[in-house]
Scaffold this active site. Sequence first.
Site, PDB file in Angstrom:
ATOM      1  N   ASP A 123      39.277  34.101  51.700  1.00 36.07           N
ATOM      2  CA  ASP A 123      38.952  32.704  50.791  1.00 36.07           C
ATOM      3  C   ASP A 123      37.699  33.610  49.542  1.00 36.07           C
ATOM      4  OD1 ASP A 123      38.634  30.579  49.399  1.00 36.07           O
ATOM      5  OD2 ASP A 123      39.562  29.425  50.283  1.00 36.07           O
ATOM      6  N   VAL A 174      43.534  37.159  46.040  1.00 38.28           N
ATOM      7  CA  VAL A 174      45.068  37.478  46.609  1.00 38.28           C
ATOM      8  C   VAL A 174      45.400  37.822  44.974  1.00 38.28           C
ATOM      9  CG1 VAL A 174      45.921  35.751  48.153  1.00 38.28           C
ATOM     10  CG2 VAL A 174      45.362  35.327  46.086  1.00 38.28           C
ATOM     11  N   ALA A 186      48.890  16.585  51.586  1.00 42.42           N
ATOM     12  CA  ALA A 186      48.060  17.106  52.955  1.00 42.42           C
ATOM     13  C   ALA A 186      46.591  16.598  51.747  1.00 42.42           C
ATOM     14  CB  ALA A 186      47.249  18.113  53.229  1.00 42.42           C
ATOM     15  N   SER A 245      55.251  23.716  47.254  1.00 45.79           N
ATOM     16  CA  SER A 245      55.203  21.931  47.442  1.00 45.79           C
ATOM     17  C   SER A 245      56.250  21.130  46.593  1.00 45.79           C
ATOM     18  CB  SER A 245      53.693  22.115  46.052  1.00 45.79           C
ATOM     19  OG  SER A 245      54.263  20.785  44.586  1.00 45.79           O
ATOM     20  N   TYR A 282      52.705  25.064  38.102  1.00 47.98           N
ATOM     21  CA  TYR A 282      52.473  25.046  38.927  1.00 47.98           C
ATOM     22  C   TYR A 282      53.814  25.022  40.108  1.00 47.98           C
ATOM     23  CZ  TYR A 282      50.096  22.831  43.815  1.00 47.98           C
ATOM     24  OH  TYR A 282      50.907  22.510  45.436  1.00 47.98           O
ATOM     25  N   GLY A 283      54.554  23.761  39.124  1.00 49.83           N
ATOM     26  CA  GLY A 283      55.755  23.758  39.883  1.00 49.83           C
ATOM     27  C   GLY A 283      56.722  25.319  40.011  1.00 49.83           C
ATOM     28  N   LYS A 292      55.655  27.504  42.857  1.00 50.18           N
ATOM     29  CA  LYS A 292      56.119  27.178  43.555  1.00 50.18           C
ATOM     30  C   LYS A 292      57.744  27.242  43.873  1.00 50.18           C
ATOM     31  CE  LYS A 292      51.680  25.937  45.816  1.00 50.18           C
ATOM     32  NZ  LYS A 292      51.522  27.210  46.408  1.00 50.18           N
TER      33      LYS A 292
HETATM   34  P1  NAI Z   1      42.236  23.764  48.536  1.00 48.90           P
HETATM   35  O1  NAI Z   1      41.735  24.463  47.300  1.00 48.90           O
HETATM   36  O2  NAI Z   1      41.237  23.623  49.770  1.00 48.90           O
HETATM   37  O3  NAI Z   1      42.622  25.159  49.047  1.00 48.90           O
HETATM   38  C1  NAI Z   1      43.170  26.619  48.351  1.00 48.90           C
HETATM   39  C2  NAI Z   1      42.296  27.331  48.639  1.00 48.90           C
HETATM   40  O4  NAI Z   1      42.333  28.356  48.224  1.00 48.90           O
HETATM   41  C3  NAI Z   1      40.219  27.725  48.574  1.00 48.90           C
HETATM   42  O5  NAI Z   1      40.170  27.702  49.146  1.00 48.90           O
HETATM   43  C4  NAI Z   1      40.359  28.187  47.352  1.00 48.90           C
HETATM   44  O6  NAI Z   1      39.036  28.939  46.956  1.00 48.90           O
HETATM   45  C5  NAI Z   1      41.279  29.391  48.060  1.00 48.90           C
HETATM   46  N1  NAI Z   1      41.819  30.950  46.628  1.00 48.90           N
HETATM   47  C6  NAI Z   1      41.828  30.554  45.546  1.00 48.90           C
HETATM   48  N2  NAI Z   1      42.109  31.095  44.894  1.00 48.90           N
HETATM   49  C7  NAI Z   1      42.576  32.339  45.785  1.00 48.90           C
HETATM   50  C8  NAI Z   1      42.401  33.517  45.187  1.00 48.90           C
HETATM   51  N3  NAI Z   1      42.719  34.017  44.111  1.00 48.90           N
HETATM   52  N4  NAI Z   1      42.360  34.728  46.303  1.00 48.90           N
HETATM   53  C9  NAI Z   1      41.877  34.024  47.506  1.00 48.90           C
HETATM   54  N5  NAI Z   1      41.276  32.279  48.017  1.00 48.90           N
HETATM   55  C10 NAI Z   1      41.122  31.540  46.427  1.00 48.90           C
HETATM   56  O7  NAI Z   1      43.988  22.989  48.563  1.00 48.90           O
HETATM   57  P2  NAI Z   1      44.487  23.034  49.513  1.00 48.90           P
HETATM   58  O8  NAI Z   1      45.636  21.541  49.086  1.00 48.90           O
HETATM   59  O9  NAI Z   1      44.126  23.557  51.184  1.00 48.90           O
HETATM   60  O10 NAI Z   1      45.694  24.317  49.439  1.00 48.90           O
HETATM   61  C11 NAI Z   1      46.004  25.081  50.284  1.00 48.90           C
HETATM   62  C12 NAI Z   1      47.813  25.091  49.865  1.00 48.90           C
HETATM   63  O11 NAI Z   1      48.414  24.345  49.844  1.00 48.90           O
HETATM   64  C13 NAI Z   1      48.080  25.725  48.118  1.00 48.90           C
HETATM   65  O12 NAI Z   1      48.478  26.569  47.743  1.00 48.90           O
HETATM   66  C14 NAI Z   1      48.156  24.355  47.512  1.00 48.90           C
HETATM   67  O13 NAI Z   1      49.024  24.939  46.172  1.00 48.90           O
HETATM   68  C15 NAI Z   1      49.082  23.888  48.409  1.00 48.90           C
HETATM   69  N6  NAI Z   1      49.547  23.004  48.743  1.00 48.90           N
HETATM   70  C16 NAI Z   1      48.644  21.411  48.621  1.00 48.90           C
HETATM   71  C17 NAI Z   1      49.466  20.555  48.744  1.00 48.90           C
HETATM   72  C18 NAI Z   1      48.605  19.518  49.140  1.00 48.90           C
HETATM   73  O14 NAI Z   1      48.922  18.422  49.037  1.00 48.90           O
HETATM   74  N7  NAI Z   1      47.484  19.628  49.465  1.00 48.90           N
HETATM   75  C19 NAI Z   1      50.373  19.726  48.013  1.00 48.90           C
HETATM   76  C20 NAI Z   1      51.355  21.020  48.483  1.00 48.90           C
HETATM   77  C21 NAI Z   1      50.939  22.291  48.434  1.00 48.90           C
END
Ligand code: NAI
Length: 298
Positions: free
Chosen positions: A38, A73, A196, A151, A164-165, A168
Amino acid sequence: MTISFEGRVAIVTGAGGGLGRAYALELARRGAKVVVNDLGAARDGTGQSDAALKVVEEIEQAGGTAMANGGSVTDEGQMVEMVAKAKEAWGAVHVLINNAGILRDKSFTKMTMDDWRLVVDVHLTGSATATKAVWDMMREQNYGRILMTASSTGLYGNFGQANYGAAKLGLAGFTKTLYLEGAKYNVKVNTIAPVAGTRMTEDIFPPEAFKAFAPENVVPAALFLVSEDAPTNQIVGAGAGFFHTAHVTMTKGKMLSAEDRTPEGVAAHWAEISDREGETVPKSGADQSMTILQSLQG
Ligand code: NAI
């Protein structure tokens, strides 16, 4: 049957919080050595923090083994280095969960091409970059489990998330070719569409729903999809304890006669062309072409 990750090495990108953290903790609890990647960005992708280190501390305090990685990433060199370090320390990488993500929500009218590029770069190209860094190793060792994160926006759409869509659903498409290329080498590739309560959704869910949608409720699907006996080429929706699969289907369709092969002919037969009764899920693009060929002969 207990699902164990004993002896396995797993990388989870974006595991400094939210879903990634929950995956990393449970993988470690089940015996995996985990790379917690991260860069610690804010929700919109800006800035950096030591989020990964904190999760590593949590894992270690619980008796697990983990290594922090602050790489992005989007950076090919950093992803290659991350994989090299894991290999050097633990001998291999067996599991990759592509989870890192950011948001730049705006209606398409207001979205700049920079908002588009950044979101596609992190989600879609970022997942490809991390996957590329482990791909050859997984093929050579004849074992790999890769999970992409889609997503509901990608699968079904949501207002204000065009960038985003697109990224995804692109990941689901990525899975659909990668699973074919990995099959011979016991590399299985799946897609999860989580829901989540995390910082990504904190301003969408009311407090009660936020609790019901705890990331821990997504973990069972994610871990099953990267386990030894995982299926492959699946799109699995998971949230609040509800699990389902999603499919790109093909209707039975209709071979139109030569005189009907006009826009008017398509309009006239639209009900049959789009009738979902008896639809199937092709296993590949070639499979779809075969179905058309058979229809030509039949
Ligand atoms: P979050 O924001 O808590 O987690 C995403 C993490 O990715 C963060 O800790 C951020 O620092 C890290 N990040 C961002 N850019 C980065 C990079 N270039 N390199 C490395 N790390 C990086 O959000 P969440 O909800 O835990 O999301 C996790 C995944 O699930 C994402 O791909 C999100 O799009 C997907 N998602 C989440 C949903 C939800 O309801 N929370 C719904 C659908 C998809």
